[in-house]
Design a protein around this motif. Structure first.
Motif, PDB file in Angstrom:
ATOM      1  N   ALA A  92       0.900  -1.145   0.171  1.00 49.20           N
ATOM      2  CA  ALA A  92      -0.113  -0.178  -0.015  1.00 49.20           C
ATOM      3  C   ALA A  92       0.787   1.366   0.195  1.00 49.20           C
ATOM      4  O   ALA A  92       0.408   2.472  -0.233  1.00 49.20           O
ATOM      5  N   LEU A  93       1.907   1.150   0.456  1.00 51.44           N
ATOM      6  CA  LEU A  93       2.992   2.431   0.704  1.00 51.44           C
ATOM      7  C   LEU A  93       2.998   3.030  -0.627  1.00 51.44           C
ATOM      8  O   LEU A  93       3.090   4.373  -0.832  1.00 51.44           O
ATOM      9  N   ARG A  94       3.610   2.269  -1.845  1.00 47.50           N
ATOM     10  CA  ARG A  94       4.030   3.069  -3.027  1.00 47.50           C
ATOM     11  C   ARG A  94       2.506   3.828  -3.641  1.00 47.50           C
ATOM     12  O   ARG A  94       2.698   4.973  -4.066  1.00 47.50           O
ATOM     13  N   LEU A 153      -0.361   8.971  -4.417  1.00 48.67           N
ATOM     14  CA  LEU A 153      -1.436   9.665  -4.196  1.00 48.67           C
ATOM     15  C   LEU A 153      -1.047  11.099  -3.821  1.00 48.67           C
ATOM     16  O   LEU A 153      -1.568  12.025  -4.056  1.00 48.67           O
ATOM     17  N   LEU A 154      -0.380  10.864  -2.606  1.00 46.89           N
ATOM     18  CA  LEU A 154       0.072  11.998  -2.213  1.00 46.89           C
ATOM     19  C   LEU A 154       0.824  12.915  -2.912  1.00 46.89           C
ATOM     20  O   LEU A 154       0.714  14.410  -2.933  1.00 46.89           O
ATOM     21  N   GLU A 155       1.888  12.624  -3.869  1.00 44.36           N
ATOM     22  CA  GLU A 155       2.486  13.330  -4.590  1.00 44.36           C
ATOM     23  C   GLU A 155       1.482  14.029  -5.647  1.00 44.36           C
ATOM     24  O   GLU A 155       1.733  15.373  -5.909  1.00 44.36           O
ATOM     25  N   ARG A 156       0.526  13.007  -6.349  1.00 46.66           N
ATOM     26  CA  ARG A 156      -0.200  13.879  -7.142  1.00 46.66           C
ATOM     27  C   ARG A 156      -1.041  14.965  -6.523  1.00 46.66           C
ATOM     28  O   ARG A 156      -1.446  15.687  -7.258  1.00 46.66           O
TER      29      ARG A 156
END
Length: 112
Positions: free
Chosen positions: A62-64, A69-72
């Protein structure tokens, strides 16, 4: 009757780029294939031991996707990033006052 251990000695050449090939006999002894992973261990007396590398630690699946998602979200909505307010910071300090945490200590199992 004791059996004298034989030492396997196979010469190898180091290329100009500092590379060498691990001979097939050594790969068989280690139980690694052509794309297997090995580790070189330097001992205090100058001896170097080659061993099969431990299996790599599996990444949390789930990490990647979460980091992507955070980066986007940060790229699309940079205005949404805001500092934590002083009142929330002070409340967090008060709630955690006196709580000691050893970051090196193993986590206990969840209890129900």
């Amino acid at each position: 009757m004791s059996k004298t251990a034989e030492i396997l000695e196979i010469p190898a050449t180091i290329t100009a780029r500092g590379q060498t090939t691990v001979p097939a006999a050594v790969r068989r002894m280690l139980g690694v294939g052509k794309s297997g992973r090995i580790v070189f261990r330097g001992l205090a007396d100058g001896t170097v031991v080659i061993a099969k590398a431990d299996a790599p630690v599996e990444e949390d699946p789930a990490l990647r996707p979460f980091l992507a998602l955070l980066e986007r979200d940060l790229m699309e909505r940079p205005q949404a990033v805001a500092p934590v307010g002083e009142d929330l910071y002070q409340r967090a300090l008060a709630l955690t006052s006196g709580v000691e945490v050893d970051l090196d200590e193993a986590l206990s199992d969840d209890e129900e």
